[in-house]
Design an enzyme around this catalytic site. Structure first.
Site, PDB file in Angstrom:
ATOM      1  N   GLU A 182      15.067 -61.668  58.720  1.00 29.27           N
ATOM      2  CA  GLU A 182      16.259 -62.475  59.426  1.00 29.27           C
ATOM      3  C   GLU A 182      17.419 -62.661  58.498  1.00 29.27           C
ATOM      4  OE1 GLU A 182      15.518 -65.895  61.682  1.00 29.27           O
ATOM      5  OE2 GLU A 182      13.814 -64.900  62.892  1.00 29.27           O
ATOM      6  N   GLU A 195       7.512 -61.699  64.478  1.00 31.49           N
ATOM      7  CA  GLU A 195       7.375 -63.095  64.763  1.00 31.49           C
ATOM      8  C   GLU A 195       7.618 -63.070  66.422  1.00 31.49           C
ATOM      9  OE1 GLU A 195      10.034 -66.010  62.815  1.00 31.49           O
ATOM     10  OE2 GLU A 195       9.295 -64.954  60.714  1.00 31.49           O
TER      11      GLU A 195
HETATM   12  C1  FCB Z   1      12.537 -67.867  62.413  1.00 29.33           C
HETATM   13  C2  FCB Z   1      12.119 -67.902  61.139  1.00 29.33           C
HETATM   14  C3  FCB Z   1      10.739 -68.579  60.842  1.00 29.33           C
HETATM   15  C4  FCB Z   1      10.557 -69.713  61.606  1.00 29.33           C
HETATM   16  C5  FCB Z   1      10.915 -69.440  63.168  1.00 29.33           C
HETATM   17  C6  FCB Z   1      10.542 -70.613  64.263  1.00 29.33           C
HETATM   18  O1  FCB Z   1      13.870 -67.840  62.875  1.00 29.33           O
HETATM   19  O2  FCB Z   1      11.972 -66.825  60.552  1.00 29.33           O
HETATM   20  O3  FCB Z   1      10.716 -68.963  59.516  1.00 29.33           O
HETATM   21  O4  FCB Z   1      11.414 -70.820  61.066  1.00 29.33           O
HETATM   22  O5  FCB Z   1      12.215 -69.115  63.397  1.00 29.33           O
END
Ligand code: FCB
Length: 450
Positions: free
Chosen positions: A183, A362
């Protein structure tokens, strides 16, 4: 059931249950964590300080002044955690490598104890047939590099490529997939524009310079892998958000398009097309320090794209920064819940950028309930179904990593949000799988979502 009986059943009040959705053979179900959020052991075995140690150690920066000093103690409990993953049937584990464990000051020879930890972790995973996915940078920049200018300094990209090479040499035969950056957009927005994450700046000037150097670091790290000749695959992990107009007006549609540029096209165009979108460049009002050859480096061919999806954005006709909440949110007030947004973003990436293999690196939700986390099951079910619909629409999606395996240190929110499939009782560090973990284990076992 005979056809007529089935038709009759449809006309009665009882809802016809949806048939289970079966995922393709070999679809990779996994979960994710990151070093600073779970490892703890922040001062052990030669690990140097990172910007997150500094930031969380600064009064007022995190909720209750909480830090990742101990976190979920994964550094010491990784073997138990791998057992846990195996008991849930996980096929993939996405973790991150703490750069300051490998190079305590961000340069120079590798710290053998740091390397050893990740080797042991990877061996434990492989012994259980769990594929390791290693993220090279999940925000914990060595503090010494921040002191030398952080991502505003072009040299940090070269330092990153050196560190990446150390990791490829050490693990490149054992780790099938590396992710360069986690990110970069969040680093730029939350760390450099809003000041709520390390390094805690509020400066568009610094932010967009850092953005370019992050992307350069990504490209250099891709090239560094190829230079080693190791067989591993590599790509970035980008958080994408579908952006919708909040109202049915041309102005809102235009604002949403530009916001989509800031959220998605800036990062994807750089990596996959070798350019930054001109509408975004002219809207940010900062000269991005692109040197000849940079964009070619950034667009070095990748093997996969990691996509992280949490929420959509709605933008009003007042402009791209006028973001409003239209849907129910989770405990994280920024997270509007919209499973179809995952379908929208996956199919959009395919339409715009072609058929590069995609992996969800994620997706998840914080839930207050320690054990009966029904809201997480509903959230994941909705998003798995959206992913399945995207597969049916021809998207080349190969796997899905739920954020997160364990409750952990949620950055500025400290330990107040629990994102784990597995509950962590911090005083004892006991792990207790939540209802969602059992539900997910069943999804993995059957390869179906019901
Ligand atoms: C994302 C991050 C991860 C975590 C989630 C909830 O943006 O990559 O580390 O904090 O959010």
């Amino acid at each position: 059931m005979p056809l007529l009986a089935a038709l009759a059943a449809c006309t009665r009040d009882t809802p016809v249950p949806e048939p289970p959705r079966r995922f393709p053979e070999g679809f990779v179900w996994g979960s994710a964590t990151s070093a600073y959020q779970v490892e703890g052991a922040a001062r052990e075995d030669g690990r140097g300080p990172s910007i997150w140690d500094t930031f969380s150690g600064t009064p007022g920066k995190t909720r209750n002044g909480e830090t990742g000093l101990i976190a979920a103690d994964h550094y010491h409990r990784y073997a138990e955690d791998v057992e846990l993953m195996a008991s849930l049937g996980l096929r993939s584990y996405r973790f991150s490598i703490a750069w300051p464990r490998i190079q305590p000051t961000g340069a120079g020879p590798a710290n053998p104890k740091g390397l050893d930890f990740y080797k042991r972790l990877v061996e434990a995973l492989r012994a259980k047939d769990i594929a390791p996915v290693a993220t090279l940078f999940h925000w914990d920049l060595p503090q010494a590099l921040q002191d030398a200018g952080g991502w505003e300094a072009r040299d940090t990209a070269a330092r990153f490529a050196d560190y990446a090479t150390i990791m490829y040499e050490a693990l490149g035969d054992m780790v099938p997939t590396f992710l360069t950056l986690n990110e970069p957009k969040t680093v730029v927005q939350v760390g450099y524009l809003w000041g709520a994450h390390a390094p805690g700046f509020r400066s568009p000037q610094k932010a967009w310079v850092a953005a370019h150097h992050l992307m350069l670091a990504h490209g250099m790290a891709v090239q560094a892998l190829r230079a080693t000749g190791k067989p591993a695959k590599v790509g970035p992990a980008l958080n994408l958000a579908p952006v919708y107009p909040a109202s049915d007006t041309d102005a809102a549609r235009a604002a949403a398009h530009l916001r989509g540029g800031i959220e998605n096209r800036f990062w994807l165009d750089a990596v996959l097309r070798g350019s930054y979108p001109s509408d975004v460049l002219s809207s940010i009002g900062v000269e991005v320090p692109v040197r000849p050859g940079d964009m070619q480096t950034i667009a070095s061919p990748v093997d996969l794209l990691g996509i992280q999806y949490y929420n959509p954005l709605f933008v009003t006709d007042s402009g791209p920064d006028s973001i409003v909440t239209k849907l129910p949110t989770s405990q994280a007030d920024w997270q509007q819940i919209h499973p179809d947004g995952l379908y929208d973003i996956l199919t959009w990436v395919k339409r715009e950028y072609g058929d590069i293999p995609l992996v969800i690196t994620e997706n998840g939700i914080p839930v207050v309930e320690a054990s009966d986390d029904k809201e997480r099951i509903e959230f994941l079910r909705g998003h798995f179904i959206a992913a399945h619909r995207a597969l049916e629409a021809g998207v080349r999606l190969t796997g899905y990593h739920v954020w997160s395996l364990l409750d952990n240190f949620e950055w500025a929110e400290g330990y107040s949000q629990r994102w784990g499939l597995v509950y962590v009782d911090y005083p004892t560090q006991r792990r207790i799988p939540k209802a969602s973990a059992h539900w997910y284990a069943e999804v993995i076992r059957t390869n179906e979502v019901r």
